[in-house]
Scaffold this motif. Structure first.
Motif, mmCIF file in Angstrom:
data_model
loop_
_atom_site.group_PDB
_atom_site.id
_atom_site.type_symbol
_atom_site.label_atom_id
_atom_site.label_comp_id
_atom_site.label_asym_id
_atom_site.label_seq_id
_atom_site.Cartn_x
_atom_site.Cartn_y
_atom_site.Cartn_z
ATOM 1 N N VAL A 175 0.852 -1.186 0.000
ATOM 2 C CA VAL A 175 0.000 0.000 0.000
ATOM 3 C C VAL A 175 0.892 1.243 0.000
ATOM 4 O O VAL A 175 1.823 1.357 0.800
ATOM 5 C CB VAL A 175 -0.930 0.018 1.220
ATOM 6 N N THR A 176 0.613 2.177 -0.902
ATOM 7 C CA THR A 176 1.397 3.411 -0.983
ATOM 8 C C THR A 176 0.580 4.651 -0.643
ATOM 9 O O THR A 176 1.123 5.643 -0.161
ATOM 10 C CB THR A 176 1.989 3.583 -2.388
ATOM 11 N N ALA A 177 -0.740 4.614 -0.904
ATOM 12 C CA ALA A 177 -1.557 5.809 -0.672
ATOM 13 C C ALA A 177 -3.015 5.403 -0.513
ATOM 14 O O ALA A 177 -3.434 4.318 -0.930
ATOM 15 C CB ALA A 177 -1.405 6.794 -1.827
ATOM 16 N N LEU A 178 -3.785 6.315 0.093
ATOM 17 C CA LEU A 178 -5.216 6.117 0.289
ATOM 18 C C LEU A 178 -5.965 7.341 -0.214
ATOM 19 O O LEU A 178 -5.429 8.456 -0.231
ATOM 20 C CB LEU A 178 -5.536 5.911 1.773
ATOM 21 N N ALA A 179 -7.218 7.125 -0.609
ATOM 22 C CA ALA A 179 -8.081 8.238 -1.005
ATOM 23 C C ALA A 179 -9.527 7.833 -0.774
ATOM 24 O O ALA A 179 -9.847 6.637 -0.684
ATOM 25 C CB ALA A 179 -7.853 8.614 -2.477
ATOM 26 N N ALA A 180 -10.395 8.824 -0.667
ATOM 27 C CA ALA A 180 -11.832 8.584 -0.504
ATOM 28 C C ALA A 180 -12.579 9.341 -1.576
ATOM 29 O O ALA A 180 -12.239 10.491 -1.898
ATOM 30 C CB ALA A 180 -12.297 9.034 0.882
ATOM 31 N N HIS A 181 -13.602 8.703 -2.170
ATOM 32 C CA HIS A 181 -14.338 9.346 -3.259
ATOM 33 C C HIS A 181 -15.729 8.723 -3.375
ATOM 34 O O HIS A 181 -15.850 7.511 -3.578
ATOM 35 C CB HIS A 181 -13.561 9.169 -4.572
ATOM 36 N N GLN A 213 -4.026 13.566 -5.601
ATOM 37 C CA GLN A 213 -4.810 14.776 -5.384
ATOM 38 C C GLN A 213 -6.257 14.512 -5.782
ATOM 39 O O GLN A 213 -6.532 14.019 -6.876
ATOM 40 C CB GLN A 213 -4.263 15.945 -6.209
ATOM 41 N N ASN A 214 -7.169 14.849 -4.892
ATOM 42 C CA ASN A 214 -8.599 14.709 -5.156
ATOM 43 C C ASN A 214 -9.132 16.051 -5.640
ATOM 44 O O ASN A 214 -9.071 17.050 -4.919
ATOM 45 C CB ASN A 214 -9.330 14.262 -3.887
ATOM 46 N N THR A 215 -9.642 16.094 -6.868
ATOM 47 C CA THR A 215 -10.133 17.345 -7.447
ATOM 48 C C THR A 215 -11.604 17.599 -7.129
ATOM 49 O O THR A 215 -12.145 18.627 -7.515
ATOM 50 C CB THR A 215 -9.961 17.335 -8.972
ATOM 51 N N GLY A 216 -12.245 16.670 -6.456
ATOM 52 C CA GLY A 216 -13.674 16.755 -6.202
ATOM 53 C C GLY A 216 -14.467 15.872 -7.143
ATOM 54 O O GLY A 216 -15.447 15.238 -6.747
ATOM 55 N N PRO A 248 11.261 12.222 -1.901
ATOM 56 C CA PRO A 248 9.801 12.252 -2.022
ATOM 57 C C PRO A 248 9.352 13.129 -3.184
ATOM 58 O O PRO A 248 9.933 14.186 -3.463
ATOM 59 C CB PRO A 248 9.350 12.849 -0.682
ATOM 60 N N ILE A 249 8.317 12.681 -3.875
ATOM 61 C CA ILE A 249 7.694 13.433 -4.964
ATOM 62 C C ILE A 249 6.434 14.088 -4.412
ATOM 63 O O ILE A 249 5.635 13.447 -3.739
ATOM 64 C CB ILE A 249 7.370 12.500 -6.144
ATOM 65 N N LYS A 250 6.253 15.369 -4.691
ATOM 66 C CA LYS A 250 5.143 16.129 -4.114
ATOM 67 C C LYS A 250 4.248 16.681 -5.221
ATOM 68 O O LYS A 250 4.642 16.736 -6.393
ATOM 69 C CB LYS A 250 5.679 17.276 -3.256
ATOM 70 N N SER A 251 3.062 17.131 -4.831
ATOM 71 C CA SER A 251 2.133 17.672 -5.831
ATOM 72 C C SER A 251 1.169 18.647 -5.172
ATOM 73 O O SER A 251 1.054 18.719 -3.945
ATOM 74 C CB SER A 251 1.350 16.539 -6.498
ATOM 75 N N VAL A 252 0.458 19.391 -6.021
ATOM 76 C CA VAL A 252 -0.617 20.265 -5.557
ATOM 77 C C VAL A 252 -1.625 20.391 -6.690
ATOM 78 O O VAL A 252 -1.255 20.380 -7.871
ATOM 79 C CB VAL A 252 -0.085 21.653 -5.130
ATOM 80 N N TYR A 253 -2.898 20.505 -6.317
ATOM 81 C CA TYR A 253 -3.954 20.792 -7.290
ATOM 82 C C TYR A 253 -4.604 22.108 -6.912
ATOM 83 O O TYR A 253 -4.946 22.335 -5.747
ATOM 84 C CB TYR A 253 -5.014 19.688 -7.312
ATOM 85 N N SER A 254 -4.777 23.002 -7.891
ATOM 86 C CA SER A 254 -5.392 24.300 -7.641
ATOM 87 C C SER A 254 -6.550 24.520 -8.602
ATOM 88 O O SER A 254 -6.335 24.674 -9.810
ATOM 89 C CB SER A 254 -4.371 25.436 -7.819
ATOM 90 N N PRO A 255 -7.797 24.544 -8.113
ATOM 91 C CA PRO A 255 -8.913 24.870 -9.004
ATOM 92 C C PRO A 255 -8.867 26.322 -9.464
ATOM 93 O O PRO A 255 -9.350 26.646 -10.553
ATOM 94 C CB PRO A 255 -10.149 24.586 -8.142
ATOM 95 N N GLU A 256 -8.288 27.212 -8.636
ATOM 96 C CA GLU A 256 -8.196 28.623 -9.026
ATOM 97 C C GLU A 256 -7.246 28.805 -10.206
ATOM 98 O O GLU A 256 -7.535 29.551 -11.144
ATOM 99 C CB GLU A 256 -7.725 29.472 -7.845
ATOM 100 N N GLU A 257 -6.100 28.146 -10.160
ATOM 101 C CA GLU A 257 -5.128 28.244 -11.253
ATOM 102 C C GLU A 257 -5.398 27.197 -12.335
ATOM 103 O O GLU A 257 -4.777 27.239 -13.397
ATOM 104 C CB GLU A 257 -3.714 28.053 -10.712
#
Length: 542
Positions: free
Chosen positions: A220-226, A268-271, A317-326
């Motif tokens: 297991v490397t990551a978890l998310a909920a949707h 990243q969860n975008t919704g 570590p590899i990082k990220s970000v999600y921006s709905p504004e940008e």
């Protein structure tokens, strides 16, 4: 026989982003070979990314008396918003000190850092993951006792000795979910309902995945909920459980074999979708969840080989970000001083995203705050994504007396793919080159071109615009299209306060295929390329 003069216009260059996956001469001119320190703006133009401003300017002599914050990059950052809407930004920096105590700290409030790490707590790394549940913030990291926020934003150690020392944690469906423990990478744990510090008894529990891995053992490397699902990302598969609101009775809904996630902080969860980094590129999961027959979207298709190569070189570590504004998803590989920016406004017909690259940001961690601000953690502290300078501190200085801020410039670089103008057998002579750009007030640019994939044949033309913008003319537009007093300009206008220029140059050299580009120094104002017009003489056939 007279030679043919061919005119070519590239409107909104690089509108489709970078494509270095397909054959260069067969690629549409809307693609670019290079688009560095760029974004695709809302008008479909390639433009300069924003810069960064350092927020951590205040240094408490007692907290950073040996300059651990100042001399080391910030490697973790996240935001906690309490029930009253009050925001607290936490970040971590520092390093180990030989055989003595750890000098890694967790701070709050970038503008005026305060250490909130427990006094007798000695972390050996800064790769934290934070989750918020029931008005508390929880901090997890593999091999470390988890922490929880207490009154005043300070942190304390969770007393329950059943809590997993996990590398991954999320808050969903009224519980904390954790996985990736040093000696157990096949189990997912969950806390009691609304009690993130209770992992024994009550509604807490665990799930051993060894019986459901589709192709032998996995991790297991990551978890998310949707949408009521629990998404469990492993290295080589993805497990989707339904009914996660009642985990004791949740059911394995789907297994996606052969595709997994290789970087915890790439998720990243975008919704409406979930973005993540797999071993063969950046993918989105939403279509698979909504419609099982739909294929998983590969949004990095046009840069796949390069991305896989760079990820393979990267050790941290590899990082990220999600921006709905940008409207972008940024994947940062700080060890390579490289980030990939995926435009999320719309996708290309093949399902991929428009991609540009960033250098010089070198973000060790990224955060989108609740108010839309984007923060970076890197050397010297926490930065905000804003303006059009990469401001930082000069080298030297000490804690409590840091060196002054410097206003740094950066270079936006565009380069087309090689063009044969539909006549691969003809020699091409570039006669004229004209570029329409917006912005660039007081900044230098260089038009560049070369032939037959050989930069050693480069010709170039320097553009130096006026340092100050003149008064606007009638109707907010320059009344006449007039020369600005410098060789190479055909005219300027000032529309809505935006400086527009159309410099042109006479070309030199010849070859079968032509590559052209533009380098612009970004120093305080935005810059975008409107169109490129070329006049090429088609010579003899070889």
């Amino acid at each position: 026989m007279a030679q043919q003069l061919q005119a070519v216009s590239i409107v909104a260059p690089a509108f489709s982003g970078i494509n270095n996956q397909d054959s260069p001469t067969a690629i549409d001119t809307s693609f670019a070979a290079t688009a560095n320190n760029c974004v695709i703006d809302k008008f479909g133009r390639i433009g300069s990314r924003k810069g960064s401003v350092l927020l951590t300017e205040s240094y408490d002599e007692e907290i950073v008396k040996t300059a651990y914050l100042y001399n080391n990059p910030v490697e973790f950052i996240d935001e906690f918003v309490d029930n009253l809407g009050v925001s607290t930004v936490y970040f971590a920096a520092g390093q180990a000190s030989g055989s003595g105590p750890s000098h890694r700290y967790i701070y709050k409030n970038p503008e005026n850092p305060v250490n909130v790490r427990p006094a007798d707590y000695s972390p050996t790394a800064n790769n934290w993951k934070m989750a918020s549940l029931a008005n508390k913030a929880y901090f997890f990291q593999r091999g470390h006792e988890p922490l929880v926020s207490t009154g005043g934003g300070n942190l304390g150690v969770i007393s329950d000795n059943h809590v997993p020392q996990a590398n991954e944690v999320i808050a969903a469906y009224g519980k904390l979910w954790a996985a990736d423990v040093a000696e157990n990478k096949h189990t997912v744990y969950w806390s009691d309902t609304l009690l993130g510090s209770v992992w024994h008894g009550g509604a807490s529990g665990s799930l051993d995945l060894r019986t459901v891995f589709p192709s032998g053992f996995d991790e297991v490397t990551a978890l998310a909920a949707h949408n009521g699902f629990l998404i469990i990302f492993c290295k080589d598969c993805i497990l989707i459980y339904s009914g996660a609101e009642s985990p004791a009775s949740m059911v394995l809904q789907d297994v996606i074999e052969g595709v997994g996630c290789i970087a915890r902080d790439s998720v990243q969860n975008t919704g409406s979708d979930i973005i993540f980094l797999s071993k063969d590129g950046v993918r989105t999961l939403g279509r698979v969840i909504q419609e099982k027959s739909a294929p998983m979207r590969d949004i990095s298709k046009n840069i796949r080989d390069e991305l896989i190569l760079e990820v393979g070189r990267h050790s941290g570590p590899i990082k990220s970000v999600y921006s709905p504004e940008e409207a972008f998803y940024v994947l940062s590989l700080p060890d390579e001083n490289l980030a990939y920016c995926f435009d999320m406004r719309s996708f290309l017909p093949d399902g991929s995203a428009r991609v540009t690259t960033w250098s010089d940001i070198n973000a060790k961690c990224l955060l989108r705050k609740r108010n839309g601000d984007i923060l970076f953690g890197k050397l010297f502290g926490v930065y905000k994504y804003t303006g059009y300078n990469d401001a930082s501190r000069a080298s030297g200085g000490t804690a409590g007396n840091p060196a002054a801020l410097e206003r740094g410039t950066y270079t936006m670089k565009y380069e087309s793919n090689s063009m044969d103008f539909g006549k691969p057998a003809n020699i091409k002579f570039l006669k004229q080159l004209e570029v329409s750009v917006a912005g660039n007030l007081g900044e230098d640019s260089i038009l560049r071109w070369y032939y037959d994939y050989d930069p050693n044949t480069e010709g170039n033309f320097a553009i130096t615009p006026p340092a100050l913008e003149p008064n606007e003319g009638e109707f907010n537009i320059g009344e006449f299209t007039a020369a600005v007093g410098q060789t190479g300009y055909v005219g300027t206008e000032y529309a809505s306060g935006v400086y527009i220029q159309t410099p042109h140059a006479n070309g030199t050299g010849n070859g079968r295929v032509l590559t052209m580009g533009l380098n612009a120094t970004i120093d305080g104002s935005p810059y975008s390329i409107q169109r490129i017009d070329l006049k090429v003489l088609l010579g003899r056939t070889l």
